[in-house]
Write an enzyme that holds these catalytic residues in place. Sequence first.
Site, PDB file in Angstrom:
ATOM      1  N   GLU A  28       3.865   2.297  -6.995  1.00  0.00           N
ATOM      2  CA  GLU A  28       2.610   2.555  -7.693  1.00  0.00           C
ATOM      3  C   GLU A  28       1.970   3.862  -7.254  1.00  0.00           C
ATOM      4  O   GLU A  28       1.266   4.511  -8.028  1.00  0.00           O
ATOM      5  CB  GLU A  28       1.624   1.398  -7.464  1.00  0.00           C
ATOM      6  CG  GLU A  28       1.908   0.164  -8.282  1.00  0.00           C
ATOM      7  CD  GLU A  28       0.780  -0.840  -8.200  1.00  0.00           C
ATOM      8  OE1 GLU A  28      -0.131  -0.640  -7.370  1.00  0.00           O
ATOM      9  OE2 GLU A  28       0.805  -1.818  -8.963  1.00  0.00           O
TER      10      GLU A  28
ATOM     11  N   HIS B 134       4.085  -3.328   0.278  1.00  0.00           N
ATOM     12  CA  HIS B 134       4.664  -4.045  -0.865  1.00  0.00           C
ATOM     13  C   HIS B 134       4.978  -5.477  -0.455  1.00  0.00           C
ATOM     14  O   HIS B 134       5.366  -5.738   0.679  1.00  0.00           O
ATOM     15  CB  HIS B 134       5.948  -3.334  -1.334  1.00  0.00           C
ATOM     16  CG  HIS B 134       6.431  -3.784  -2.673  1.00  0.00           C
ATOM     17  ND1 HIS B 134       7.210  -4.904  -2.843  1.00  0.00           N
ATOM     18  CD2 HIS B 134       6.230  -3.263  -3.906  1.00  0.00           C
ATOM     19  CE1 HIS B 134       7.481  -5.052  -4.137  1.00  0.00           C
ATOM     20  NE2 HIS B 134       6.905  -4.069  -4.797  1.00  0.00           N
TER      21      HIS B 134
END
Length: 363
Positions: free
Chosen positions: A305, A250
């Site tokens: 996600e 991330h």
Amino acid sequence: MQKGLKGIIAAETAISHIDGDEGKLIYRGYEINELNKYNFEEVAYLLWHGKFATDKELKHTKEELRKNRDLDQHLIEILTSLPTNMDMMSVLRTVISASGTSDFNWKPTISQAMKLTSIIPTIIAYRKRNTEGLPFIPPRQDLSHVENYLYMLNGIIPNPAQVKALESYMILTLEHGMNASTFSARVTASTESDLVSAITSAIGTMKGPLHGGAPSGVIDLLNEIALVGDAERVIRKKLDQKEKLMGFGHRVYKTHDPRSIALKETLLELVGQDEWLDLAIEVEEIAVKLLEEYKPGRSLYTNVEFYAAAIMKSIHLDPSLFTPTFTASRIVGWTAHVLEQAEDNTIYRPQSAYVGKLKNKQV
């Protein structure tokens, strides 16, 4: 100068805080893992009001969200007249903009925020079924916010495990600091424009693939592993070929994504109730082990996600609805920020550095 205002503090906020180094996300003083036991309506109230609701306040909030689910006739007419090749985010942007009647005059209110939060799932469901040539399924007043969304999409009462998984995802994506769409909403609000205009700006920003892109790469990974039947073999092959493993790492979080941890905790409670959720848990364990083997010290863990993709597969949500569903949760954070902006407003007016040419002056 920082391009894209990266690292520049643009506002003070009491709504949320992100600590990327420590892997923490905080809503109104509560770490995100503390909020997983609450429902959508309770956490939405927390973001809007800055405190948890009493029983009476929560009952009122649920009643307001339920009674505002129906679309006004002029919005239905717009929905049914839009081109069939218009994507769902453009539909949301258009219909939300058209909801900006005199009821949404400046100054923004929590009642207005609840109205927009209520109708976004209805817009998505109405449009989906309309383009598929299916009759619209009216909202039910006896279902929760998330449960009703799934019901309107498919016409059946959803599996409790699927509701729990999607509700956890939506709670964890209600808010995430001064991201691009939130900043867009606050900039619009800073001109003393109305709430609908601010949210229309945010939706237009969310539509961009660099911000609200769907986790299609994770879906492809899970599909491939399900087909092959051997997660380690598939992942090793990708790492050997120097491919990026989608759903891991991330930009903000340098360690575990706290939203991913909270989602995993929810899914562990649902083990055995859905094959896609079970697969995601198995794949994560294998992938993290192999990433440490191939890229030692990089600390590459699952991001939100990854588990979002598994949840979307579980509820059979078409990829075209991923970002709209994300929008159906983030509307709460956007409206909270617009309300906060209105409390102590200063118009945003950053400067730019001119890098063009200067014409020689004529003597």
